[in-house]
Design an enzyme around this catalytic site. Structure first.
Site, PDB file in Angstrom:
ATOM      1  N   LYS A  74     -20.156 -26.359   8.320  1.00 41.10           N
ATOM      2  CA  LYS A  74     -19.746 -25.379   9.329  1.00 41.10           C
ATOM      3  C   LYS A  74     -20.572 -24.127   9.156  1.00 41.10           C
ATOM      4  O   LYS A  74     -20.995 -23.807   8.038  1.00 41.10           O
ATOM      5  CB  LYS A  74     -18.263 -25.023   9.151  1.00 41.10           C
ATOM      6  CG  LYS A  74     -17.623 -24.483  10.401  1.00 41.10           C
ATOM      7  CD  LYS A  74     -17.286 -25.632  11.333  1.00 41.10           C
ATOM      8  CE  LYS A  74     -16.454 -25.227  12.506  1.00 41.10           C
ATOM      9  NZ  LYS A  74     -15.844 -26.421  13.123  1.00 41.10           N
TER      10      LYS A  74
HETATM   11  N1  GLU Z   1     -16.833 -27.596  16.361  1.00 44.33           N
HETATM   12  C1  GLU Z   1     -16.280 -28.891  16.658  1.00 44.33           C
HETATM   13  C2  GLU Z   1     -15.232 -29.274  15.623  1.00 44.33           C
HETATM   14  O1  GLU Z   1     -14.654 -28.439  14.970  1.00 44.33           O
HETATM   15  C3  GLU Z   1     -17.351 -29.952  16.860  1.00 44.33           C
HETATM   16  C4  GLU Z   1     -18.270 -30.161  15.711  1.00 44.33           C
HETATM   17  C5  GLU Z   1     -19.430 -31.096  16.035  1.00 44.33           C
HETATM   18  O2  GLU Z   1     -19.438 -31.696  17.105  1.00 44.33           O
HETATM   19  O3  GLU Z   1     -20.305 -31.218  15.192  1.00 44.33           O
HETATM   20  O4  GLU Z   1     -14.907 -30.424  15.458  1.00 44.33           O
END
Ligand code: GLU
Length: 435
Positions: free
Chosen positions: A124
Site C-alpha cells: 500500500k
Molecule cells: N485499493 C483497492 C483495495 O484496497 C484496490 C487495490 C488494487 O487493485 O491493487 O483493495
C-alpha cells in the site's frame, strides 16, 4: 453457523499469546492475526515473519506549487509481502494518512489476494496531502515525483500500484507515464485502475462494488433471506458504495439509506440510486441538497433497522462505542477496516454476520489482476467476461471463507484470516528462507 456459540466467545476473551493492543490500524490487524495464528498453531518464527512488513519506503516529495514556492510532502510505500507474487495495492492521498495505517492496509492486501487466489503479495502507498486544496497541476507534479522516487520499487513483476482513497484513473495514468519515461518503454502493467484507453480493464471501476453485491447475495442465501424487498443501508457513496447500492437495487433490494461527506439520506420506500448517482456527478461528487430523501445522521444510518448494512466509507466506523446500536443482520464491509476489534466482539455476541473487508472488497484487486493479465497478454476481454469471472471468484472466496469459519466455529473475519494466513504460510514453507 452458531453465531452465539460460547466457544467463539472464549476465543475472543482469551488473552492473546503474543501481542495485543488497540486504537491503531496495524495493531487492530495484528489482534485478528493473533486469533487466527492461534487456531492454526502457527510457528512463532512464521508468525513474526508474516506479521512484519517486508519493506517500508518513506520518501520526501518536493513539489513546486502554483505559487512558485517549494513545498515538501511525505510519501510511503509499504510492501507487506511478496511471497505469493509481486506486491499489489493502492495509493491513498489524505491529510491524516500515516505509516501504521499504510502498514495495516498493506497487510490487508496480502490477506485479500490470498483469499481470492490471485498470485500477488500485498502493498500500500500513501502521501500526506490534501487533494481538495491542491490544483490539478500540483497533484500531477506530486504524483510524478512520488512515482519517480519509487521507480525502482514499482514494476509489473515487482510492485503494482492502483487507486485507493482520493486517487483515480488520471493519477494512475501519470504514474504509468512517469514510470514508462524512467524505463524508456511504455509499461501499462505497472499500474491497474488506469483509463481503458491506456490498457485499463472493462469493469475495473465497478469491480469493488460488484464484489460487495456478490458476497452480500451469497450471505443472504446462507441465512435463507429473501433478496427481493430486503432493506439495505450504505455508508459512503463513492466508487464502492454507489456501485454496490446500484447493483443491489438491480437485484431487487430496497436501498433505504446512503450517505456521503454531505450527510445521510433516507427514504423508507427506497431511494432512487440511479438518480442519486446522476445528481452527485452533477454536483461535484456531493449529494448535498438531494431532494427525494430525509436527512439522517451517520449514527442513525448505522443503527437503522435494515437487513444489510454496507460500510463503504472509511476505517473505524463500527466500534465498541456504537456496535451495540447496529440492527442489521448482515454487515458487508466495502471499506477497508470499517469495524474495530472492539466492534467485532460486540457484533459476534449479537450474532451479526459480518462479511469481512478482506473478502467483501476484494473484487477491486481481483479485476486489477485481470487488468494486469490483459496488459501482459496484450489481449483485452469484454465486460461480460470480466464480470462472469469476477462473480465466480468472489462466490468461491465467500464459500471458502464461510466454510473455514464453520470448521473452526469462528466469525467470518477470523475464518478469512485463517484461510489467508494458511495459504501464505504454506507458500513460505515451500519457498523457505533465503540465507
Ligand atoms: N485499493 C483497492 C483495495 O484496497 C484496490 C487495490 C488494487 O487493485 O491493487 O483493495
Amino acid at each position: 453457523m452458531k453465531f452465539n456459540d460460547p466457544h467463539r466467545k472464549a476465543i475472543y476473551s482469551e488473552p492473546a499469546p503474543i501481542k495485543r493492543s488497540h486504537e491503531n490500524p496495524f495493531e487492530a490487524m495484528v489482534e485478528r492475526f493473533d486469533i487466527a495464528a492461534r487456531i492454526l498453531e502457527l510457528d512463532e518464527g512464521f508468525y513474526e515473519y508474516l506479521v512484519t512488513p517486508a519493506r517500508v519506503h518513506i520518501t520526501a516529495i518536493p513539489v513546486v506549487m502554483d505559487s512558485g514556492k517549494i513545498k515538501m510532502f511525505e510519501g510511503y510505500r509499504v510492501i507487506h509481502s511478496d511471497i505469493l507474487g509481486p506486491s499489489k495495492g493502492g495509493i491513498r492521498y489524505a491529510p491524516d494518512v500515516n505509516l501504521d495505517e499504510v502498514k495495516a492496509l498493506a497487510s490487508w492486501m496480502t490477506w485479500k489476494c490470498a483469499i481470492v487466489d490471485v498470485p500477488f503479495g500485498g502493498a500500500k502507498g500513501g502521501v500526506i496531502c490534501n487533494p481538495r486544496e491542491m490544483s490539478g497541476r500540483e497533484l500531477e507534479r506530486l504524483t510524478r515525483r512520488y512515482a519517480a522516487n519509487l521507480a525502482d520499487v514499482f514494476g509489473p513483476d515487482k510492485d503494482i500500484p492502483a487507486p485507493d482513497m482520493n486517487t483515480n484513473e488520471q493519477i494512475m495514468a501519470w504514474i504509468l507515464d512517469t514510470y514508462s519515461m524512467s524505463v524508456k518503454r511504455t509499461e501499462p502493467a505497472v499500474v491497474t485502475g488506469k483509463p481503458i484507453s491506456l490498457g485499463g480493464s472493462q469493469g475495473r471501476r465497478e469491480a469493488t462494488g460488484r464484489g460487495v453485491m456478490t458476497v452480500t447475495l451469497a450471505a443472504m442465501e446462507r441465512l435463507n433471506m429473501q433478496v427481493a424487498g430486503s432493506t439495505v443501508a450504505v455508508q459512503g457513496f463513492g466508487n464502492v458504495g454507489s456501485v454496490a447500492a446500484d447493483l443491489l437495487t438491480q437485484q431487487g433490494c430496497k436501498v433505504v439509506a446512503v450517505s456521503d461527506v454531505s450527510g445521510g439520506y433516507y427514504n423508507e420506500n427506497g431511494l432512487d440510486i440511479q438518480a442519486m448517482i446522476a445528481y452527485s456527478a452533477e454536483n461535484g461528487n456531493s449529494l448535498e441538497g438531494y431532494p427525494d430523501a430525509q436527512p439522517i445522521t451517520n449514527d442513525e444510518l448505522l443503527a437503522l433497522e435494515v437487513d444489510v448494512l454496507a460500510p463503504c466509507a472509511k476505517e473505524d466506523q463500527i466500534t465498541s462505542q456504537n456496535a451495540h446500536t447496529v440492527k442489521a443482520k448482515i454487515i458487508s464491509e466495502g471499506a477497508n477496516g470499517p469495524t474495530s476489534p472492539g466492534g467485532d466482539r460486540i457484533l459476534a455476541e449479537k450474532g451479526t454476520l459480518v462479511i469481512p473487508d478482506i473478502l467483501a472488497n476484494a473484487g477491486g484487486v481481483t479485476v486489477s489482476y485481470f487488468e494486469w493479465v490483459q496488459d501482459r497478454q496484450g489481449y483485452f476481454w469484454t465486460k461480460d467476461r470480466v464480470e462472469r469471472r469476477l462473480d465466480r471468484m468472489m462466490r468461491k472466496a465467500f464459500d471458502d471463507v464461510y466454510d473455514r469459519a464453520q470448521q473452526h466455529d469462528v466469525t467470518m473475519r477470523i475464518g478469512a484470516y485463517v484461510l489467508a494466513i494458511k495459504k501464505v504460510a504454506d507458500a513460505l514453507k515451500l519457498r523457505g528462507i533465503y540465507a
